[in-house]
Design a protein around this motif. Structure first.
Motif, PDB file in Angstrom:
ATOM      1  N   SER A   6     -27.017  -7.671 -48.439  1.00 44.09           N
ATOM      2  CA  SER A   6     -27.117  -7.269 -47.038  1.00 44.09           C
ATOM      3  C   SER A   6     -26.983  -8.487 -46.121  1.00 44.09           C
ATOM      4  O   SER A   6     -26.287  -8.454 -45.105  1.00 44.09           O
ATOM      5  CB  SER A   6     -28.458  -6.569 -46.820  1.00 44.09           C
ATOM      6  N   ASP A   7     -27.637  -9.596 -46.506  1.00 39.52           N
ATOM      7  CA  ASP A   7     -27.555 -10.828 -45.709  1.00 39.52           C
ATOM      8  C   ASP A   7     -26.121 -11.344 -45.613  1.00 39.52           C
ATOM      9  O   ASP A   7     -25.684 -11.801 -44.563  1.00 39.52           O
ATOM     10  CB  ASP A   7     -28.443 -11.929 -46.323  1.00 39.52           C
ATOM     11  N   VAL A   8     -25.393 -11.268 -46.745  1.00 34.91           N
ATOM     12  CA  VAL A   8     -24.018 -11.781 -46.768  1.00 34.91           C
ATOM     13  C   VAL A   8     -23.066 -10.857 -46.026  1.00 34.91           C
ATOM     14  O   VAL A   8     -22.138 -11.308 -45.362  1.00 34.91           O
ATOM     15  CB  VAL A   8     -23.526 -11.950 -48.237  1.00 34.91           C
ATOM     16  N   THR A   9     -23.296  -9.541 -46.134  1.00 33.62           N
ATOM     17  CA  THR A   9     -22.280  -8.586 -45.666  1.00 33.62           C
ATOM     18  C   THR A   9     -22.700  -7.805 -44.431  1.00 33.62           C
ATOM     19  O   THR A   9     -21.868  -7.133 -43.819  1.00 33.62           O
ATOM     20  CB  THR A   9     -21.976  -7.549 -46.773  1.00 33.62           C
ATOM     21  N   GLY A  10     -23.993  -7.810 -44.109  1.00 36.99           N
ATOM     22  CA  GLY A  10     -24.473  -6.993 -42.995  1.00 36.99           C
ATOM     23  C   GLY A  10     -24.686  -5.533 -43.343  1.00 36.99           C
ATOM     24  O   GLY A  10     -24.973  -4.709 -42.472  1.00 36.99           O
ATOM     25  N   ALA A  11     -24.543  -5.174 -44.622  1.00 39.57           N
ATOM     26  CA  ALA A  11     -24.714  -3.766 -45.016  1.00 39.57           C
ATOM     27  C   ALA A  11     -26.167  -3.318 -44.823  1.00 39.57           C
ATOM     28  O   ALA A  11     -27.091  -4.122 -44.950  1.00 39.57           O
ATOM     29  CB  ALA A  11     -24.311  -3.595 -46.481  1.00 39.57           C
ATOM     30  N   ARG A  12     -26.352  -2.036 -44.503  1.00 36.46           N
ATOM     31  CA  ARG A  12     -27.694  -1.468 -44.414  1.00 36.46           C
ATOM     32  C   ARG A  12     -28.218  -1.150 -45.818  1.00 36.46           C
ATOM     33  O   ARG A  12     -27.437  -0.999 -46.767  1.00 36.46           O
ATOM     34  CB  ARG A  12     -27.670  -0.177 -43.607  1.00 36.46           C
ATOM     35  N   ILE A  13     -29.547  -1.013 -45.935  1.00 38.81           N
ATOM     36  CA  ILE A  13     -30.158  -0.649 -47.216  1.00 38.81           C
ATOM     37  C   ILE A  13     -30.807   0.717 -47.071  1.00 38.81           C
ATOM     38  O   ILE A  13     -31.516   0.969 -46.097  1.00 38.81           O
ATOM     39  CB  ILE A  13     -31.216  -1.695 -47.635  1.00 38.81           C
ATOM     40  N   ALA A  14     -30.547   1.627 -48.028  1.00 36.83           N
ATOM     41  CA  ALA A  14     -31.185   2.945 -48.019  1.00 36.83           C
ATOM     42  C   ALA A  14     -31.997   3.106 -49.305  1.00 36.83           C
ATOM     43  O   ALA A  14     -31.452   2.943 -50.403  1.00 36.83           O
ATOM     44  CB  ALA A  14     -30.119   4.034 -47.919  1.00 36.83           C
ATOM     45  N   PHE A  15     -33.276   3.395 -49.147  1.00 38.32           N
ATOM     46  CA  PHE A  15     -34.108   3.633 -50.329  1.00 38.32           C
ATOM     47  C   PHE A  15     -34.044   5.118 -50.668  1.00 38.32           C
ATOM     48  O   PHE A  15     -34.331   5.961 -49.827  1.00 38.32           O
ATOM     49  CB  PHE A  15     -35.555   3.198 -50.060  1.00 38.32           C
ATOM     50  N   VAL A  16     -33.616   5.433 -51.887  1.00 33.22           N
ATOM     51  CA  VAL A  16     -33.492   6.834 -52.308  1.00 33.22           C
ATOM     52  C   VAL A  16     -34.385   7.055 -53.531  1.00 33.22           C
ATOM     53  O   VAL A  16     -34.839   6.099 -54.162  1.00 33.22           O
ATOM     54  CB  VAL A  16     -32.020   7.190 -52.650  1.00 33.22           C
ATOM     55  N   ASP A  17     -34.652   8.344 -53.859  1.00 35.33           N
ATOM     56  CA  ASP A  17     -35.488   8.630 -55.026  1.00 35.33           C
ATOM     57  C   ASP A  17     -34.873   8.044 -56.281  1.00 35.33           C
ATOM     58  O   ASP A  17     -33.651   8.015 -56.436  1.00 35.33           O
ATOM     59  CB  ASP A  17     -35.633  10.150 -55.215  1.00 35.33           C
ATOM     60  N   ASN A  18     -35.732   7.613 -57.182  1.00 34.25           N
ATOM     61  CA  ASN A  18     -35.257   7.037 -58.437  1.00 34.25           C
ATOM     62  C   ASN A  18     -34.996   8.145 -59.455  1.00 34.25           C
ATOM     63  O   ASN A  18     -35.908   8.890 -59.793  1.00 34.25           O
ATOM     64  CB  ASN A  18     -36.309   6.058 -58.988  1.00 34.25           C
ATOM     65  N   PRO A  19     -33.755   8.276 -59.946  1.00 29.16           N
ATOM     66  CA  PRO A  19     -33.484   9.318 -60.940  1.00 29.16           C
ATOM     67  C   PRO A  19     -34.088   8.992 -62.301  1.00 29.16           C
ATOM     68  O   PRO A  19     -34.197   9.861 -63.155  1.00 29.16           O
ATOM     69  CB  PRO A  19     -31.952   9.328 -61.024  1.00 29.16           C
TER      70      PRO A  19
END
Lengths: 401, 401
Positions: free
Chosen positions: B317-330
């Motif tokens: 995220s720091d390198v690319t600016g992408a957002r982070i989404a926390f989703v349920d763990n399968p």
């Protein structure tokens, strides 16, 4: 009383178990692909005792007991869908998994039999676990394992029931205690599959909450149980050939037909034993005492006494006057080993072992004598060898030696 | 230089390994049943990078390097005879066993895939061992295992290379020290098969003297190696789908196409990683350093660094600016775990790890961007769940969250 499905219910342990559970009032169904009978044809061997066709066995049981045992011809390792559909209809409380190739020498006979043993045993057991998971049926799995997975190292530690408490050095010189699956050291491809089964049980108990009992059984001796004695068409198998015959039964048979008792190597191998009557009692107790959901796999050692092979031979020689012949050992194993085994969990459940001193030794000799004319002497030696570096011991040390 | 046979030589690790060993001067032959390509069709997924047909790959390698790599289309799990006949002719010094289904989520997708994974992986590996034993060829087996067999318990002990020293309480209050196979705790059917493989290796090393190296590999990231970069038709696979995409590559891809980085659960899972360039270097070192005949299985941890999943996401995220989404763990696993792993044996052989800080992170992002138009966004979520009690996490926590 429980709704019990027995896989491999036509075999040496499966058949007397089916009758015993039926006699106790459980509702019993058998699945079998009759592969054990097919292997008789393949090897040109046969049970010493004449065993009736499966439908005749079942009709006879119905006639003597009034109880019906339905039978389904399914190969659990190969036909997953048929197996899943059957349990979906039957909704068993307990599934007893005997549907594995059970002979160590057969599993080492050649590449074809090694591959068959791995493929059949691993896939059959995995299909049972996958089907219970897929259908969501709350069935307790009772699996027949073997004492042979523990291996016969020179250990002075009593073999526990499946789990070993060990101390692991950690950070900061801490020592932490862990209870781990006993580190297995199987001695043949057959034993290897039972060791691999353990890992599948561990996974499915953890991931899917399956309730599983694994019975690490000693070498079975004897033929008849209370139920199989009730009619000649109910008689159990008696294998005396080098592949499927277990050591004590082979000695009893050899004595009955005047053949020397063939001891492999020095006979210093110490092994665990159990009578077939105790096998069926133990399984009934395991069925009645499942682990709870979410618990780890319940492992019980299903054996009652340990003996050195040469001591067994001497015991039978004393009773029968048979000679003893020491032949090369086809197995890749230590000449001599000690063995001390815990069987506390069955003793705690009330098992009163049938021991070698008791009358059943004589009964088994009598069974051997009654059917001695069916014995084919050439089937007695074990001609499966564990590695190519070995040759059949019997060829190097003549029987008459 | 060695005569090396690579099973599964068309796959993500197999292909760059084949080229690397060929470039080093080894004589390389590939066996593959192309099942990974078939699974692409089955899932409707595809490698982000366009991978050339196997014959085109091999012709290109010959054009750029002058080296020929023969290819045989054999299913090692199903066609034992063809495999045995090939090694009888080829007489390889080394057999590298990559011919296993490698994805944990795929192995948990449904019953059919569980059964396929067990059946394929166990039989393929056993057939390799049985064929070496039957033919008597003195081939060193190099097998790709996984760090996942060790499990992610809350242990503060460094994970050793395959064997754990433990203390066992014995008779007379003695404590004996034993070196045992690390007690495995696999987290999926895929990992389970690698744990079962270990037992087969232990048996065949002991019984038949086979020389075996088992590489417990961390999660691979990156795509290209020195050799695959030499021509576009040599490019390696880049899997980004929920089943076969490994976590770091999925993050890099997600960043490249403007998709949030999907972190399962809290992202507190600590995992071991290795770059694909180090994978092929490690395998070359393992090939050059076989255990001696009669030795126990040589187990090496093939990984270079450990990170928490959420820290990786933050780094990207720091390198690319992408957002982070926390989703349920399968997956059915602890939310958070510590992990310390020994990789001493490869460091001792001279491995200089490519780490995440290095330029290859940027290179992999560039590969992702170059082929971003091939990305099918709907393939990104992991829809395989570990138990029926779980539903796909992605459905419960929308990506936009």
């Amino acid at each position: 009383m429980k709704n019990v499905l027995i896989l491999g219910g036509d075999g040496f342990c499966g058949w007397p178990t089916a009758l015993h559970l039926s006699a106790l009032g459980h509702r019993v169904t058998i699945i079998d692909n009759l592969s054990r009978r097919a292997i008789d044809e393949e090897l040109g061997a046969d049970s010493l005792t004449p065993i009736a066709p499966i439908m005749e066995r079942l009709a006879t049981w119905e006639a003597v007991s009034g109880e019906t045992i339905p039978f389904a011809y399914i190969d659990v390792a190969r036909d997953y869908d048929a197996f899943r559909d059957l349990i979906t209809d039957l909704r068993p409380d307990t599934i007893i998994q005997f549907a594995e190739q059970r002979a160590a020498p057969y599993s080492m006979k050649d590449t074809t039999r090694k591959i068959f043993t791995i493929d059949n045993n691993v896939n059959a057991t995995h299909n049972v676990l996958a089907a219970i998971t897929e259908t969501g049926i709350d069935a307790h799995v009772v699996h027949l394992g073997t004492m042979g997975i523990y291996g016969y190292d020179e250990s002075r530690v009593e073999i526990p029931e499946g789990y070993l408490d060990v101390y692991v050095p950690g950070e900061n010189r801490d020592i932490s205690k862990r209870s781990i699956l006993y580190p297995t050291n199987p001695g043949s491809v057959h034993h290897l599959t039972k060791s691999m089964d353990q890992l599948m049980f561990q996974f499915y108990a953890k991931n899917d909450g399956l309730r599983i009992t694994d019975l690490q059984q000693g070498i079975v001796w004897g033929t008849q149980t209370e139920e199989t004695r009730r009619h000649p068409a109910l008689i159990n198998r008696f294998d005396y050939d080098g592949d499927f015959g277990t050591v004590l039964n082979r000695f009893l048979m050899q004595a009955a037909v005047g053949h020397p008792l063939t001891v492999h190597g020095t006979g210093g191998q110490t092994r665990a034993f159990i009578n077939i009557q105790d096998t069926v009692r133990c399984i009934a107790m395991a069925v009645d005492n499942p682990p709870s959901a979410g618990a780890r796999v319940k492992i019980r050692n299903q054996m009652t006494e340990c003996h050195r092979v040469r001591d067994l031979a001497r015991m039978i020689s004393d009773v029968t006057g048979a000679r003893i012949a020491f032949v090369d050992n086809p197995r890749n194993e230590p000449d001599e080993n000690e063995l001390v085994v815990s069987n506390k969990s069955f003793i705690d459940l009330g098992l009163e072992p049938v021991t070698l001193e008791s009358g059943l030794l004589t009964e088994t000799i009598e069974v051997s004598r009654r059917y001695a004319d069916r014995c084919r002497m050439e089937m007695i030696p074990c001609v499966s060898t564990w590695t190519d570096r070995q040759r059949p011991g019997i060829a190097e040390t003549p029987m008459a030696a």
